[in-house]
Design an enzyme around this catalytic site. Structure first.
Site, PDB file in Angstrom:
ATOM      1  N   GLY A 228       0.789  -1.228   0.000  1.00 60.96           N
ATOM      2  CA  GLY A 228       0.000   0.000   0.000  1.00 60.96           C
ATOM      3  C   GLY A 228       0.816   1.270   0.000  1.00 60.96           C
ATOM      4  O   GLY A 228       0.270   2.357   0.219  1.00 60.96           O
ATOM      5  N   GLU A 271       4.550  -6.206   0.623  1.00 58.38           N
ATOM      6  CA  GLU A 271       3.767  -6.537  -0.581  1.00 58.38           C
ATOM      7  C   GLU A 271       3.352  -5.292  -1.350  1.00 58.38           C
ATOM      8  O   GLU A 271       2.165  -4.987  -1.440  1.00 58.38           O
ATOM      9  CB  GLU A 271       2.448  -7.207  -0.187  1.00 58.38           C
ATOM     10  CG  GLU A 271       2.502  -8.394   0.689  1.00 58.38           C
ATOM     11  CD  GLU A 271       1.105  -8.769   1.202  1.00 58.38           C
ATOM     12  OE1 GLU A 271       0.141  -7.986   1.069  1.00 58.38           O
ATOM     13  OE2 GLU A 271       0.996  -9.865   1.727  1.00 58.38           O
ATOM     14  N   PRO A 272       4.278  -4.550  -1.906  1.00 59.48           N
ATOM     15  CA  PRO A 272       3.870  -3.369  -2.653  1.00 59.48           C
ATOM     16  C   PRO A 272       3.312  -3.749  -4.018  1.00 59.48           C
ATOM     17  O   PRO A 272       3.808  -4.671  -4.660  1.00 59.48           O
ATOM     18  CB  PRO A 272       5.186  -2.601  -2.822  1.00 59.48           C
ATOM     19  CG  PRO A 272       6.234  -3.671  -2.843  1.00 59.48           C
ATOM     20  CD  PRO A 272       5.738  -4.766  -1.936  1.00 59.48           C
ATOM     21  N   GLY A 273       2.285  -3.054  -4.435  1.00 58.60           N
ATOM     22  CA  GLY A 273       1.752  -3.227  -5.788  1.00 58.60           C
ATOM     23  C   GLY A 273       2.033  -1.967  -6.579  1.00 58.60           C
ATOM     24  O   GLY A 273       2.959  -1.884  -7.377  1.00 58.60           O
ATOM     25  N   ARG A 310      -9.837   3.795 -12.541  1.00 57.92           N
ATOM     26  CA  ARG A 310      -9.585   4.393 -11.222  1.00 57.92           C
ATOM     27  C   ARG A 310     -10.338   5.692 -10.963  1.00 57.92           C
ATOM     28  O   ARG A 310     -10.909   5.858  -9.883  1.00 57.92           O
ATOM     29  CB  ARG A 310      -8.082   4.589 -10.985  1.00 57.92           C
ATOM     30  CG  ARG A 310      -7.301   3.272 -10.967  1.00 57.92           C
ATOM     31  CD  ARG A 310      -5.858   3.467 -10.523  1.00 57.92           C
ATOM     32  NE  ARG A 310      -5.778   3.754  -9.105  1.00 57.92           N
ATOM     33  CZ  ARG A 310      -5.475   4.930  -8.587  1.00 57.92           C
ATOM     34  NH1 ARG A 310      -5.199   5.958  -9.368  1.00 57.92           N
ATOM     35  NH2 ARG A 310      -5.455   5.098  -7.296  1.00 57.92           N
ATOM     36  N   TYR A 314     -12.747   5.296  -7.898  1.00 59.75           N
ATOM     37  CA  TYR A 314     -12.240   5.837  -6.630  1.00 59.75           C
ATOM     38  C   TYR A 314     -12.151   7.351  -6.603  1.00 59.75           C
ATOM     39  O   TYR A 314     -11.542   7.903  -5.671  1.00 59.75           O
ATOM     40  CB  TYR A 314     -10.812   5.330  -6.366  1.00 59.75           C
ATOM     41  CG  TYR A 314     -10.571   3.864  -6.524  1.00 59.75           C
ATOM     42  CD1 TYR A 314     -11.282   2.929  -5.764  1.00 59.75           C
ATOM     43  CD2 TYR A 314      -9.604   3.397  -7.409  1.00 59.75           C
ATOM     44  CE1 TYR A 314     -11.023   1.575  -5.904  1.00 59.75           C
ATOM     45  CE2 TYR A 314      -9.342   2.041  -7.543  1.00 59.75           C
ATOM     46  CZ  TYR A 314     -10.054   1.136  -6.794  1.00 59.75           C
ATOM     47  OH  TYR A 314      -9.795  -0.191  -6.921  1.00 59.75           O
ATOM     48  N   CYS A 344     -21.014   4.659 -22.214  1.00 58.01           N
ATOM     49  CA  CYS A 344     -22.392   5.134 -22.100  1.00 58.01           C
ATOM     50  C   CYS A 344     -22.821   5.284 -20.642  1.00 58.01           C
ATOM     51  O   CYS A 344     -23.829   4.713 -20.231  1.00 58.01           O
ATOM     52  CB  CYS A 344     -23.310   4.166 -22.820  1.00 58.01           C
ATOM     53  SG  CYS A 344     -22.744   3.841 -24.482  1.00 58.01           S
TER      54      CYS A 344
HETATM   55  C1  LIG Z   1      -3.670  -5.065  -3.337  1.00 55.01           C
HETATM   56  C2  LIG Z   1      -2.856  -5.648  -2.275  1.00 55.01           C
HETATM   57  C3  LIG Z   1      -1.554  -5.191  -2.053  1.00 55.01           C
HETATM   58  C4  LIG Z   1      -0.939  -4.052  -2.819  1.00 55.01           C
HETATM   59  O1  LIG Z   1      -1.559  -2.836  -2.630  1.00 55.01           O
HETATM   60  P1  LIG Z   1      -0.902  -1.533  -3.284  1.00 55.01           P
HETATM   61  O2  LIG Z   1      -1.731  -0.408  -2.813  1.00 55.01           O
HETATM   62  O3  LIG Z   1      -0.979  -1.702  -4.752  1.00 55.01           O
HETATM   63  O4  LIG Z   1       0.495  -1.475  -2.800  1.00 55.01           O
HETATM   64  C5  LIG Z   1      -0.812  -5.821  -1.090  1.00 55.01           C
HETATM   65  N1  LIG Z   1      -1.314  -6.848  -0.363  1.00 55.01           N
HETATM   66  C6  LIG Z   1      -2.552  -7.312  -0.539  1.00 55.01           C
HETATM   67  C7  LIG Z   1      -3.040  -8.430   0.275  1.00 55.01           C
HETATM   68  C8  LIG Z   1      -3.370  -6.723  -1.490  1.00 55.01           C
HETATM   69  O5  LIG Z   1      -4.603  -7.188  -1.653  1.00 55.01           O
END
Ligand SMILES: *Cc1c(COP(=O)(O)O)cnc(C)c1O
Length: 414
Positions: A228, A271-273, A310, A314, A344
């Site tokens: 996150g 766990e960065p996304g 997005r 959001y 649409c």
């Molecule tokens: C989506 C998610 C992430 C990554 O979130 P980001 O905001 O993209 O960093 C990490 N861990 C879990 C379990 C998630 O569902």
């Protein structure tokens, strides 16, 4: 303001002309930059000094196989949340030990799928723990807890604390222990994820809460602190990036302290996304129409929410740059306009009430920081084809890394 200063300051296009790319590959399209992706991977790999530290890229943010392979080269592992995401990771060369399967409300066949592959599985409810135990008695398991800390940029992405569906809350720890005993399961890891787009303070709060819980369990092999991490979506407004060095130091302090008290150098995972992929991606599209409905001006583009969801989902802000024919400067910010898509629905927009230079038909727009949750959330709504993805490689060469959908595939004729 220098027009298009954000991509210029990052040297995003590395000498390519976005208009020429669009002319060659069609509009809209996603364009990524390998150098920036690798930089962001290295930020995360170097976040903490604690030695037994692992980065699981949350691959739902972007599942392009070429980008996944680059992240693998940089040493990242992955979090997958569905069999499809596991298959994407495998196709990009990740071995089972590099893939963590973190699920939410999975059917038993998906748990079995992960067990058969020898993946580490994390479940997040007592009922899924029981289901897993029946499928794999004596096995290893990881659990997602909700130790009560949550936050994020929108209520839809807050995944910890009260009022979210995620994780096992702390009042159920005793039941967790009895289910572990019942199925002779070995709890090797715990994880949590407080939500998306946090600037660090809350992450550290969550870290403290999770570590406190960890003392409840002996023989953990890892603790996964979630992701996150925020990126500055409003660079045009002066938003600054996360101070990675300062955050790393704060996180580290508790890791070392925990390892000492726990009595072993346990592995820590993040766990960065979006942090990994957001800033390496730009969505390019075209202004097809300009109009005023009453007081409100609209620029109509081909970037509906089937392409980038997005803002609609959001109310997210994305910086937007203008690439005008002949390289003409778009001029100062003189109008307030809604930039919308071609879908649409009235909720279909890219930017609301945005102060912009006067837009014109034929302008190409670059929607910045679109690398995360852009293509991966795109759809075929209105039977639109999902756009192609291209990559500016480190050596500057442009490469097509996913084709635009074809009508043949989309129509699914039987
Ligand atoms: C989506 C998610 C992430 C990554 O979130 P980001 O905001 O993209 O960093 C990490 N861990 C879990 C379990 C998630 O569902």
């Amino acid at each position: 303001m220098i027009a298009n200063h954000v991509t210029q300051s990052m040297n995003f296009y590395q000498g390519h002309d976005p208009r020429a790319i669009l002319a060659a590959y069609g509009s809209p399209l996603y364009l990524y930059n390998e150098r920036i992706l690798r930089e962001r991977c290295r930020h995360m790999m170097g976040l903490c000094k604690y030695p037994n530290f692992r980065v699981n890229y949350a691959l739902k943010a972007n599942t392009n196989l070429h980008l996944l392979a680059i992240a693998r080269e940089e040493g990242l592992c992955v979090d997958a949340s569905s069999p499809g995401e596991v298959m994407a990771a495998e196709a990009a060369g990740y071995t089972a030990d590099k893939i963590m399967f973190i699920v939410n409300n999975a059917p038993s066949n998906e748990l079995q799928f992960a067990i058969d592959r020898g993946l580490t599985v994390s479940v997040d409810s007592l009922s899924q723990l029981d289901m897993f135990g029946q499928l794999n008695p004596g096995g290893k398991i990881c659990l997602r807890f909700n130790p009560g800390v949550g936050g994020g940029h929108h209520e839809k992405v807050v995944t910890g604390g009260d009022g979210t569906k995620f994780g096992i809350t702390l009042e159920h720890v005793a039941q967790v222990k009895s289910l572990l005993t019942k199925h002779k399961l070995r709890l090797i890891g715990i994880n949590h994820h407080i939500g998306s787009l946090n600037w660090g303070e809350l992450f550290v709060e969550g870290e403290k809460a999770l570590l406190k819980l960890a003392y409840e369990f002996e023989n953990l092999e890892f603790i996964d602190l979630g992701g996150g991490f925020a990126i500055p979506y409003n660079k045009q407004g002066g938003e600054q990036p996360l101070d990675i060095a300062a955050l790393g130091e704060k996180i580290d302090k508790y890791l070392y302290r925990f390892a000492e008290k726990y009595g072993k150098q346990i592995q820590f995972i993040i766990e960065p996304g979006r942090y990994v992929v957001a800033e390496c991606g730009v969505l390019l599209g075209t202004v097809n129409a300009i109009k005023a409905n009453g007081q409100i001006r609209y620029a109509g583009t081909d970037m509906g929410f089937s392409v980038l969801a997005r803002p609609t989902l959001y109310d997210s802000h994305h910086d937007i740059e203008i690439y005008r024919e002949g390289g003409a400067e778009p001029g100062p910010d003189t109008e307030i306009i809604n930039i919308v898509g071609n879908q649409c629905e009235s909720g279909d927009y890219i930017a609301k009430n945005r102060k912009m230079p006067q837009l014109q038909e034929g302008d190409i727009l670059g929607v910045l920081d679109a690398g995360a949750y852009g293509y991966s959330m795109s759809s075929q709504y209105n039977l639109r084809l999902r756009p192609p993805e291209l990559l500016i490689q480190e050596n500057g060469e442009l490469r097509l890394i996913r084709n635009r959908d074809t009508y043949e595939a989309v129509l699914g004729r039987m």
